[in-house]
Design an enzyme around this catalytic site. Structure first.
Site, PDB file in Angstrom:
ATOM      1  CG  ASP A  88      -2.039   2.029   6.560  1.00 32.86           C
ATOM      2  OD1 ASP A  88      -2.119   1.821   5.337  1.00 32.86           O
ATOM      3  OD2 ASP A  88      -2.474   3.066   7.099  1.00 32.86           O
TER       4      ASP A  88
ATOM      5  CG  ASP B  69      -1.735   1.191   1.398  1.00 30.23           C
ATOM      6  OD1 ASP B  69      -2.405   1.577   0.424  1.00 30.23           O
ATOM      7  OD2 ASP B  69      -1.717   1.780   2.490  1.00 30.23           O
TER       8      ASP B  69
END
Length: 226
Positions: free
Chosen positions: A171, A13
């Site tokens: 996350d 990400d």
């Protein structure tokens, strides 16, 4: 017992995982607030929602404004962000060392983000990653985005590595949901952005890591397929 080794490929990400982009986003929100006669918002008030995307950040910045009105501000938000891109944020401490460790051990790495592709691509040369990042899939590259697994599967196909031989690092819960659906071992980036009520231990990631520097060691990574 199989010896510890780095994954053949790692997908990441972007916001809240590789890059602490909250300082860029608070600059955008505060420009919008100033234009509307409002005072500045504190960075720490915005940071928990950065990984949730533009609409979540607009909601945090303008909680008293109707969602339908904020929706009309999304393009303004993106246009201002393009101007602030990379001016304030930077990779989290330890990210560059971790990427270097992956490269030194022959691992390919790339990015799968829900950020619009044109913005993610524009950020790469600002970070010096334009020739290092092997694949970049944005939130609008395909008809679907995370938590759908297709962006992760597409990225793995582009770099020619089976999904089970990749690891995905993120996350947000949707990152881990996408990885699990794609058959990729997952790493929960505990250093990233999340709401107070979020429980990353309930996301069922394969490993949870507190600091990027921990991933400089092969033993920290989840086991992957051949």
């Amino acid at each position: 017992m199989q010896p510890s080794r780095f994954p053949k490929a790692v997908l990441f990400d972007l916001d809240g995982t590789l890059v602490d982009s909250a300082p860029d986003f608070i600059a955008v929100i505060n420009r919008m607030r100033s234009d509307r006669g409002r005072g500045a918002m504190a960075l720490e008030a915005l940071r928990p929602v950065v990984s949730k995307g533009a609409r979540a950040m607009l909601s945090a910045g303008f909680p008293d404004v109707e969602a339908s009105e904020r929706e009309r501000w999304v393009q303004e938000f993106l246009d201002l962000y393009e101007l602030e891109l990379g001016l304030h944020g930077k990779p989290f401490d330890g990210i560059e060392a971790m990427l270097a460790a992956l490269e030194a051990n022959g691992s390919t790495w790339g990015i799968v983000t829900n950020k619009p592709e044109y913005l993610a691509k524009k950020l790469m040369p600002l970070l010096g990653w334009q020739t290092r990042c092997a694949v970049l899939v944005g939130g609008d590259t395909l008809p679907v985005r995370k938590p759908d697994p297709l962006p992760l599967l597409h990225a793995a196909q582009v770099i020619g590595v089976p999904a089970e031989a990749c690891a995905y690092v993120g996350d947000d819960e949707r990152d881990i949901v996408a990885a699990r659906a794609a058959g990729m071992p997952s790493v929960v980036a505990l250093w990233g952005y999340r709401l107070h009520e979020d429980d990353p231990f309930a996301w069922q990631g394969d490993v949870l890591i507190h600091e990027p520097g921990e991933l400089c060691e092969a033993a920290a990574w989840p086991g992957v397929g051949a």
